[in-house]
Design an enzyme around this catalytic site. Sequence first.
Site, PDB file in Angstrom:
ATOM      1  N   HIS A  58       0.805  -1.232   0.000  1.00 12.78           N
ATOM      2  CA  HIS A  58       0.000   0.000   0.000  1.00 12.78           C
ATOM      3  C   HIS A  58       0.836   1.279   0.000  1.00 12.78           C
ATOM      4  CE1 HIS A  58       0.686  -0.489   4.333  1.00 12.78           C
ATOM      5  NE2 HIS A  58       0.329   0.768   4.520  1.00 12.78           N
ATOM      6  N   ASP A  59       2.003   1.253   0.605  1.00 12.88           N
ATOM      7  CA  ASP A  59       2.801   2.477   0.712  1.00 12.88           C
ATOM      8  C   ASP A  59       4.102   2.430  -0.096  1.00 12.88           C
ATOM      9  OD1 ASP A  59       1.152   4.119   2.218  1.00 12.88           O
ATOM     10  OD2 ASP A  59       2.023   3.547   4.144  1.00 12.88           O
ATOM     11  N   LYS A  62       5.927   5.560  -1.331  1.00 10.00           N
ATOM     12  CA  LYS A  62       6.687   6.463  -0.463  1.00 10.00           C
ATOM     13  C   LYS A  62       8.178   6.460  -0.776  1.00 10.00           C
ATOM     14  CE  LYS A  62       3.499   6.867   3.421  1.00 10.00           C
ATOM     15  NZ  LYS A  62       3.255   6.636   4.868  1.00 10.00           N
ATOM     16  N   HIS A 118      -6.338   3.700  -1.220  1.00  9.15           N
ATOM     17  CA  HIS A 118      -6.543   3.464   0.217  1.00  9.15           C
ATOM     18  C   HIS A 118      -6.719   4.747   1.014  1.00  9.15           C
ATOM     19  CE1 HIS A 118      -2.113   3.895   0.104  1.00  9.15           C
ATOM     20  NE2 HIS A 118      -2.138   4.134   1.407  1.00  9.15           N
ATOM     21  N   ASP A 147      -5.556   0.641   8.027  1.00 11.72           N
ATOM     22  CA  ASP A 147      -4.468   1.624   8.042  1.00 11.72           C
ATOM     23  C   ASP A 147      -4.701   2.686   9.115  1.00 11.72           C
ATOM     24  OD1 ASP A 147      -2.026   2.548   6.981  1.00 11.72           O
ATOM     25  OD2 ASP A 147      -3.040   3.936   5.627  1.00 11.72           O
TER      26      ASP A 147
END
Length: 204
Positions: A58-59, A62, A118, A147
């Site tokens: 999901h990240d 980054k 998300h 989250d």
Amino acid sequence: IYSLAKLAQSRDDEMGRHVERVQTYCQALAQKLKDEVIYPAEVNKEFIHNIFFATSLHDIGKVGIQDSILLKPAKLTKQEFDVMKTHTVIGHETLLKTREKCTENGFIEMGLEITRSHHERWDGSGYPDGLAGEAIPLSARIMAIADVYDALRSKRVYKDAYSHERSVEIIGAESGKQFDPKLVDVFLEMEETFEEIYSEIQDG
């Protein structure tokens, strides 16, 4: 896949075992949906299997956010937060390139949904696309609750950790606003499972 997720996580030591916890929250919530026959057209064994692994990505976007923003030891300014929001698009674009090599792969398809969506909100005020209601992929709606719960429970340089009870209260209050109300109802039925997962998968 796990290594890619951990690489993204390594940019931010504060995240600890966030990835492992959200994987487990999402799997448990999806299983509860299946057991209670909620969203039966979407939630099956394959969905539950895929969401466990896809949420780890999901990240990943980054990795494309500069350290001065990602690692800032204080709350972000509006301009900095606008940059941080782009991690959703960066992650999505990264997985699009993967899909070119892995066509018709359910795990990658779900990863695309989660990385991009998300941070969408049920009421349409989220980002990056301003999707609302069931236009937001179910996998991303599940991930949103997991989250936020984990973020609320975790201490950050700009905030203290909230108790389980306070975190549940906050999520309940966002039913129909930030979160899918059906999913919030299920979350409230199984909130003790979330507390157990958080307690079992600790940082350090």
